[in-house]
Design an enzyme around this catalytic site. Structure first.
Site, PDB file in Angstrom:
ATOM      1  N   PRO A 282      -1.667  -1.798  16.108  1.00 36.16           N
ATOM      2  CA  PRO A 282      -1.200  -3.159  15.855  1.00 36.16           C
ATOM      3  C   PRO A 282      -0.047  -3.248  14.858  1.00 36.16           C
ATOM      4  O   PRO A 282      -0.026  -2.532  13.852  1.00 36.16           O
ATOM      5  CB  PRO A 282      -2.447  -3.873  15.304  1.00 36.16           C
ATOM      6  CG  PRO A 282      -3.372  -2.788  14.892  1.00 36.16           C
ATOM      7  CD  PRO A 282      -3.081  -1.621  15.784  1.00 36.16           C
ATOM      8  N   ASN A 283       0.869  -4.119  15.198  1.00 31.79           N
ATOM      9  CA  ASN A 283       2.034  -4.479  14.367  1.00 31.79           C
ATOM     10  C   ASN A 283       3.122  -3.408  14.334  1.00 31.79           C
ATOM     11  O   ASN A 283       4.198  -3.636  13.784  1.00 31.79           O
ATOM     12  CB  ASN A 283       1.599  -4.853  12.931  1.00 31.79           C
ATOM     13  CG  ASN A 283       0.618  -6.001  12.933  1.00 31.79           C
ATOM     14  OD1 ASN A 283       0.895  -7.041  13.529  1.00 31.79           O
ATOM     15  ND2 ASN A 283      -0.534  -5.829  12.322  1.00 31.79           N
TER      16      ASN A 283
ATOM     17  N   ARG B 168       9.520  -5.300  10.424  1.00 34.19           N
ATOM     18  CA  ARG B 168       8.327  -5.560   9.635  1.00 34.19           C
ATOM     19  C   ARG B 168       8.427  -4.876   8.268  1.00 34.19           C
ATOM     20  O   ARG B 168       8.554  -3.655   8.196  1.00 34.19           O
ATOM     21  CB  ARG B 168       7.152  -4.961  10.397  1.00 34.19           C
ATOM     22  CG  ARG B 168       5.875  -4.921   9.652  1.00 34.19           C
ATOM     23  CD  ARG B 168       4.874  -3.995  10.340  1.00 34.19           C
ATOM     24  NE  ARG B 168       3.594  -4.100   9.693  1.00 34.19           N
ATOM     25  CZ  ARG B 168       2.616  -3.226   9.808  1.00 34.19           C
ATOM     26  NH1 ARG B 168       2.756  -2.166  10.573  1.00 34.19           N
ATOM     27  NH2 ARG B 168       1.490  -3.397   9.166  1.00 34.19           N
TER      28      ARG B 168
ATOM     29  N   TYR C 272       8.205   0.189   5.674  1.00 33.91           N
ATOM     30  CA  TYR C 272       8.172   0.916   6.947  1.00 33.91           C
ATOM     31  C   TYR C 272       9.552   1.335   7.467  1.00 33.91           C
ATOM     32  O   TYR C 272       9.636   1.965   8.525  1.00 33.91           O
ATOM     33  CB  TYR C 272       7.456   0.066   8.007  1.00 33.91           C
ATOM     34  CG  TYR C 272       6.012  -0.247   7.646  1.00 33.91           C
ATOM     35  CD1 TYR C 272       5.063   0.767   7.592  1.00 33.91           C
ATOM     36  CD2 TYR C 272       5.612  -1.550   7.334  1.00 33.91           C
ATOM     37  CE1 TYR C 272       3.748   0.491   7.249  1.00 33.91           C
ATOM     38  CE2 TYR C 272       4.296  -1.825   6.988  1.00 33.91           C
ATOM     39  CZ  TYR C 272       3.369  -0.800   6.950  1.00 33.91           C
ATOM     40  OH  TYR C 272       2.065  -1.073   6.609  1.00 33.91           O
TER      41      TYR C 272
ATOM     42  N   ASN D 174      -1.177   6.574  15.311  1.00 38.71           N
ATOM     43  CA  ASN D 174      -1.085   5.703  14.149  1.00 38.71           C
ATOM     44  C   ASN D 174      -1.761   4.409  14.572  1.00 38.71           C
ATOM     45  O   ASN D 174      -1.157   3.591  15.268  1.00 38.71           O
ATOM     46  CB  ASN D 174       0.376   5.461  13.761  1.00 38.71           C
ATOM     47  CG  ASN D 174       0.483   4.600  12.510  1.00 38.71           C
ATOM     48  OD1 ASN D 174      -0.525   4.066  12.029  1.00 38.71           O
ATOM     49  ND2 ASN D 174       1.692   4.467  11.993  1.00 38.71           N
TER      50      ASN D 174
ATOM     51  N   ARG E  98      -1.130   2.505  -1.952  1.00 36.68           N
ATOM     52  CA  ARG E  98      -1.209   1.086  -1.633  1.00 36.68           C
ATOM     53  C   ARG E  98      -2.617   0.543  -1.944  1.00 36.68           C
ATOM     54  O   ARG E  98      -3.361   1.160  -2.694  1.00 36.68           O
ATOM     55  CB  ARG E  98      -0.803   0.892  -0.165  1.00 36.68           C
ATOM     56  CG  ARG E  98       0.619   1.411   0.094  1.00 36.68           C
ATOM     57  CD  ARG E  98       1.054   1.219   1.521  1.00 36.68           C
ATOM     58  NE  ARG E  98       1.141  -0.200   1.856  1.00 36.68           N
ATOM     59  CZ  ARG E  98       1.217  -0.660   3.108  1.00 36.68           C
ATOM     60  NH1 ARG E  98       1.219   0.177   4.121  1.00 36.68           N
ATOM     61  NH2 ARG E  98       1.307  -1.952   3.324  1.00 36.68           N
TER      62      ARG E  98
ATOM     63  N   HIS F  40       0.455   8.246   9.351  1.00 33.31           N
ATOM     64  CA  HIS F  40       0.782   6.950   8.748  1.00 33.31           C
ATOM     65  C   HIS F  40       2.177   7.054   8.146  1.00 33.31           C
ATOM     66  O   HIS F  40       2.487   8.045   7.460  1.00 33.31           O
ATOM     67  CB  HIS F  40      -0.223   6.566   7.663  1.00 33.31           C
ATOM     68  CG  HIS F  40      -1.585   6.314   8.211  1.00 33.31           C
ATOM     69  ND1 HIS F  40      -1.908   5.162   8.895  1.00 33.31           N
ATOM     70  CD2 HIS F  40      -2.695   7.081   8.226  1.00 33.31           C
ATOM     71  CE1 HIS F  40      -3.158   5.232   9.296  1.00 33.31           C
ATOM     72  NE2 HIS F  40      -3.664   6.394   8.910  1.00 33.31           N
TER      73      HIS F  40
ATOM     74  N   GLU G 121      -3.575  12.337  13.133  1.00 34.90           N
ATOM     75  CA  GLU G 121      -3.414  10.983  12.588  1.00 34.90           C
ATOM     76  C   GLU G 121      -2.142  10.934  11.751  1.00 34.90           C
ATOM     77  O   GLU G 121      -1.902  11.844  10.950  1.00 34.90           O
ATOM     78  CB  GLU G 121      -4.622  10.649  11.713  1.00 34.90           C
ATOM     79  CG  GLU G 121      -4.535   9.277  11.050  1.00 34.90           C
ATOM     80  CD  GLU G 121      -5.755   8.952  10.191  1.00 34.90           C
ATOM     81  OE1 GLU G 121      -6.538   9.868   9.858  1.00 34.90           O
ATOM     82  OE2 GLU G 121      -5.909   7.764   9.852  1.00 34.90           O
TER      83      GLU G 121
ATOM     84  N   ALA H 191      -3.751  -0.833  10.999  1.00 28.76           N
ATOM     85  CA  ALA H 191      -4.894  -1.306  10.209  1.00 28.76           C
ATOM     86  C   ALA H 191      -6.239  -0.972  10.851  1.00 28.76           C
ATOM     87  O   ALA H 191      -7.265  -0.927  10.156  1.00 28.76           O
ATOM     88  CB  ALA H 191      -4.774  -2.809   9.984  1.00 28.76           C
TER      89      ALA H 191
HETATM   90  C1  DQA Z   1       0.123   2.195   8.576  1.00 31.99           C
HETATM   91  C2  DQA Z   1      -0.684   1.936   7.309  1.00 31.99           C
HETATM   92  C3  DQA Z   1      -1.767   0.891   7.560  1.00 31.99           C
HETATM   93  O1  DQA Z   1      -2.494   0.653   6.369  1.00 31.99           O
HETATM   94  C4  DQA Z   1      -1.130  -0.401   8.002  1.00 31.99           C
HETATM   95  O2  DQA Z   1      -2.140  -1.347   8.307  1.00 31.99           O
HETATM   96  C5  DQA Z   1      -0.202  -0.235   9.147  1.00 31.99           C
HETATM   97  C6  DQA Z   1       0.703   0.907   9.144  1.00 31.99           C
HETATM   98  C7  DQA Z   1       1.312   3.151   8.318  1.00 31.99           C
HETATM   99  O3  DQA Z   1       1.819   3.710   9.279  1.00 31.99           O
HETATM  100  O4  DQA Z   1       1.721   3.310   7.163  1.00 31.99           O
HETATM  101  O5  DQA Z   1      -0.127  -1.060  10.048  1.00 31.99           O
HETATM  102  O6  DQA Z   1      -0.711   2.791   9.542  1.00 31.99           O
END
Ligand code: DQA
Length: 140
Positions: free
Chosen positions: A10-11, A18, A23, A72, A105, A98, A96, A75
């Site tokens: 998501p996102n 964003r 990011y 990835n 954070r 990020h 995994e 959240a």
């Molecule tokens: C994320 C870190 C997560 O905490 C966050 O909710 C994201 C992006 C990252 O790639 O840094 O959506 O996965």
């Protein structure tokens, strides 16, 4: 030819727009083109969804045939036992990633349900985490 499935949650469709201070300013589509040029001998497939069940369906779909999944889950990493279970259910190893350093954070980002179900984790190095994960799959 190695087959790698990148799965973004998501996102992450909004990368580039964003919170660019966290990011970065590059869209994932643009970055993906760089990755494809860098790894011409790898079949690099990309899937993004904002919907938990769609991420699980994609894991099931590729999880017995591909050489690796790079995930990835955004959240959902911090909330989803169902995605962790899907990663445990398949035979393809998952890495995994990020983009941000989640340990710098909020504390709710410090735990990922996915980590225990993954071969390894690459965290906090910007979009370069995807390249590093591919390098690992190519070299090992
Ligand atoms: C994320 C870190 C997560 O905490 C966050 O909710 C994201 C992006 C990252 O790639 O840094 O959506 O996965």
């Amino acid at each position: 030819m190695k087959r790698i499935q990148i799965i973004n949650g998501p996102n992450l469709n909004l990368l580039g727009k964003r919170e660019p201070s966290i990011y970065g300013a590059q869209s994932f589509d643009e970055y993906l083109q760089d990755l494809k040029l860098r790894f011409p001998a790898v079949q690099l497939d990309y899937f993004q969804s904002n919907i938990e069940g769609e991420l699980i369906n994609k894991i099931h779909q590729v999880g017995f045939d591909y050489d690796a999944i790079i995930i990835n889950a955004g959240a959902y990493s911090h909330t989803s036992i169902a995605i962790a279970d899907a990663l445990r259910a398949i035979s393809t190893p998952a890495l995994e990633v990020h983009i941000s350093n989640v340990y710098k954070r909020e504390s709710f980002r410090h735990h990922s349900y996915l980590s225990e179900a993954c071969k390894g984790c690459i965290i906090g190095l910007g979009l370069d985490v995807y390249r590093l994960a591919i390098e690992h799959v190519v070299n090992y």
